[in-house]
Design a protein around this motif. Structure first.
Motif, mmCIF file in Angstrom:
data_model
loop_
_atom_site.group_PDB
_atom_site.id
_atom_site.type_symbol
_atom_site.label_atom_id
_atom_site.label_comp_id
_atom_site.label_asym_id
_atom_site.label_seq_id
_atom_site.Cartn_x
_atom_site.Cartn_y
_atom_site.Cartn_z
ATOM 1 N N ALA A 19 24.998 49.171 30.979
ATOM 2 C CA ALA A 19 25.778 50.649 30.951
ATOM 3 C C ALA A 19 27.330 50.094 30.762
ATOM 4 C CB ALA A 19 25.628 51.693 31.888
ATOM 5 N N GLN A 20 27.669 49.113 31.670
ATOM 6 C CA GLN A 20 29.244 48.743 31.730
ATOM 7 C C GLN A 20 29.423 47.494 30.916
ATOM 8 O OE1 GLN A 20 31.250 48.629 35.448
ATOM 9 N NE2 GLN A 20 29.387 49.441 36.585
ATOM 10 N N THR A 21 28.254 46.911 30.284
ATOM 11 C CA THR A 21 28.311 45.628 29.812
ATOM 12 C C THR A 21 29.159 44.599 30.595
ATOM 13 O OG1 THR A 21 30.224 46.256 28.242
ATOM 14 C CG2 THR A 21 28.121 46.488 27.346
ATOM 15 N N ASP A 22 28.544 44.584 31.830
ATOM 16 C CA ASP A 22 29.306 43.590 32.775
ATOM 17 C C ASP A 22 28.488 42.649 33.532
ATOM 18 O OD1 ASP A 22 31.491 42.902 34.666
ATOM 19 O OD2 ASP A 22 30.553 44.204 36.013
ATOM 20 N N HIS A 23 28.833 41.547 33.475
ATOM 21 C CA HIS A 23 27.995 40.589 34.314
ATOM 22 C C HIS A 23 28.525 40.316 35.598
ATOM 23 C CE1 HIS A 23 26.529 38.998 30.370
ATOM 24 N NE2 HIS A 23 25.496 38.572 30.939
ATOM 25 N N PHE A 24 27.761 40.231 36.739
ATOM 26 C CA PHE A 24 28.535 40.377 38.067
ATOM 27 C C PHE A 24 27.669 39.218 38.740
ATOM 28 C CE2 PHE A 24 27.640 42.323 42.566
ATOM 29 C CZ PHE A 24 29.155 41.988 42.661
ATOM 30 N N ALA A 67 38.514 48.257 36.409
ATOM 31 C CA ALA A 67 37.728 49.505 36.312
ATOM 32 C C ALA A 67 37.699 50.066 34.880
ATOM 33 C CB ALA A 67 38.305 50.616 37.400
ATOM 34 N N SER A 68 38.790 49.818 34.244
ATOM 35 C CA SER A 68 38.857 50.801 32.880
ATOM 36 C C SER A 68 38.364 49.833 31.777
ATOM 37 C CB SER A 68 40.380 50.683 32.461
ATOM 38 O OG SER A 68 40.983 49.387 32.306
ATOM 39 N N GLY A 69 37.858 48.582 32.198
ATOM 40 C CA GLY A 69 37.183 47.756 31.136
ATOM 41 C C GLY A 69 35.867 47.314 31.683
ATOM 42 N N GLY A 70 35.426 47.854 32.959
ATOM 43 C CA GLY A 70 34.105 47.461 33.394
ATOM 44 C C GLY A 70 33.934 45.969 33.433
ATOM 45 N N ASP A 71 34.788 45.326 33.940
ATOM 46 C CA ASP A 71 34.725 43.768 33.697
ATOM 47 C C ASP A 71 35.050 43.017 34.933
ATOM 48 O OD1 ASP A 71 34.249 41.448 32.317
ATOM 49 O OD2 ASP A 71 36.153 41.160 31.963
ATOM 50 N N HIS A 72 33.944 42.058 35.507
ATOM 51 C CA HIS A 72 34.110 41.208 36.631
ATOM 52 C C HIS A 72 34.884 39.812 35.710
ATOM 53 C CE1 HIS A 72 31.922 43.682 39.064
ATOM 54 N NE2 HIS A 72 32.556 43.311 40.140
ATOM 55 N N PHE A 73 35.898 39.211 36.555
ATOM 56 C CA PHE A 73 36.553 38.375 35.881
ATOM 57 C C PHE A 73 36.640 37.255 37.155
ATOM 58 C CE2 PHE A 73 40.853 36.282 35.028
ATOM 59 C CZ PHE A 73 40.148 35.148 34.132
ATOM 60 N N TYR A 74 36.385 36.035 36.925
ATOM 61 C CA TYR A 74 36.256 35.021 37.920
ATOM 62 C C TYR A 74 37.208 33.745 37.464
ATOM 63 C CZ TYR A 74 32.313 37.514 39.555
ATOM 64 O OH TYR A 74 31.476 38.688 39.759
ATOM 65 N N THR A 75 37.953 33.157 38.203
ATOM 66 C CA THR A 75 38.817 32.084 37.887
ATOM 67 C C THR A 75 38.989 31.172 39.230
ATOM 68 O OG1 THR A 75 40.862 31.350 36.736
ATOM 69 C CG2 THR A 75 40.989 33.582 37.982
ATOM 70 N N THR A 76 39.704 30.118 38.956
ATOM 71 C CA THR A 76 40.039 29.406 40.155
ATOM 72 C C THR A 76 41.797 29.092 39.927
ATOM 73 O OG1 THR A 76 40.086 27.083 38.829
ATOM 74 C CG2 THR A 76 38.236 27.683 40.146
ATOM 75 N N SER A 77 42.312 29.857 38.883
ATOM 76 C CA SER A 77 43.664 29.494 38.791
ATOM 77 C C SER A 77 44.399 30.957 39.283
ATOM 78 C CB SER A 77 43.868 29.823 37.321
ATOM 79 O OG SER A 77 45.343 29.950 36.764
ATOM 80 N N THR A 78 45.531 30.450 40.088
ATOM 81 C CA THR A 78 46.125 31.664 40.775
ATOM 82 C C THR A 78 47.008 32.182 39.590
ATOM 83 O OG1 THR A 78 47.615 29.928 41.573
ATOM 84 C CG2 THR A 78 46.067 30.763 43.194
ATOM 85 N N ASP A 79 47.405 31.530 38.872
ATOM 86 C CA ASP A 79 48.157 32.053 37.528
ATOM 87 C C ASP A 79 47.489 33.019 36.669
ATOM 88 O OD1 ASP A 79 50.353 30.536 38.243
ATOM 89 O OD2 ASP A 79 50.021 28.815 36.762
ATOM 90 N N GLU A 80 46.213 32.969 36.756
ATOM 91 C CA GLU A 80 45.471 33.749 35.721
ATOM 92 C C GLU A 80 45.201 34.971 36.826
ATOM 93 O OE1 GLU A 80 42.659 31.497 32.450
ATOM 94 O OE2 GLU A 80 41.670 31.600 34.672
ATOM 95 N N VAL A 81 44.912 34.788 38.172
ATOM 96 C CA VAL A 81 44.504 35.853 39.024
ATOM 97 C C VAL A 81 46.026 36.882 38.958
ATOM 98 C CG1 VAL A 81 44.792 36.530 41.328
ATOM 99 C CG2 VAL A 81 43.168 34.963 40.547
ATOM 100 N N ASN A 82 47.377 36.260 38.942
ATOM 101 C CA ASN A 82 48.489 36.938 38.952
ATOM 102 C C ASN A 82 48.635 37.592 37.651
ATOM 103 O OD1 ASN A 82 48.981 36.220 41.586
ATOM 104 N ND2 ASN A 82 50.304 34.361 40.853
ATOM 105 N N ASN A 83 48.253 36.847 36.799
ATOM 106 C CA ASN A 83 48.532 37.508 35.172
ATOM 107 C C ASN A 83 47.685 38.824 35.028
ATOM 108 O OD1 ASN A 83 49.371 37.829 32.453
ATOM 109 N ND2 ASN A 83 47.180 37.190 31.999
#
Length: 151
Positions: A19-24, A67-83
């Motif tokens: 329904a969300q097209t989301d991998h968790f 929440a708007s994209g219904g997407d979980h995102f995982y990263t080791t990068s603090t720069d990516e987290v901040n962006n």
């Protein structure tokens, strides 16, 4: 040999919401069960193993959610987290586990892919699964997110 693999390695459970097209992905079995039993996710097994506590040479594997994209995102990068938090509408949900940022004895690549039409990040240790997602499902390879222990 990984010094902490027997005592600190935990399964990183993978589930998917059509329904969300989301991998968790979560190392918390209770959180995984809640997603499956109450939030419409289907279990897809164990994606890999991660460390539940930091160990020399490991880094946090941050988990974010849009929440708007219904997407979980995982990263080791603090720069990516901040962006992602400042510019892309993601909220930091915490640390999914601890992983290796580069090749490490006993660890395998955790490939990161993204499907822009569906707004879905997908992670796998399987080269076959990665290639199928790119060649047949519209995902774009984004390299290796981290190095994890095999499931």
């Amino acid at each position: 040999m990984l010094s902490n693999s027997p005592s600190h390695a935990v399964p990183l459970h993978r589930s998917y919401s059509a329904a969300q097209t989301d991998h968790f992905y979560t190392a918390d079995v209770h959180e995984h069960n809640n997603a499956v039993n109450n939030l419409g996710y289907s279990p897809e097994g164990v994606a890999a193993k991660v460390l539940k506590l930091p160990d020399p040479g490991t880094v946090p594997f941050y988990r974010l959610y849009s929440a708007s994209g219904g997407d979980h995102f995982y990263t080791t990068s603090t720069d990516e987290v901040n962006n992602a938090a400042k510019n892309l509408g993601y909220a930091l949900e915490g640390i999914a586990g601890y992983v290796y940022p580069s090749e490490h004895d006993g660890a395998v690549p955790f490939h990161r892919l993204y499907q822009p039409t569906l707004i879905d990040h997908f992670y796998t240790t399987s080269v076959t699964e990665r290639d199928n997602a790119v060649n047949n499902l519209g995902y774009q390879g984004e390299g290796v997110a981290a190095y994890v222990l095999p499931a």
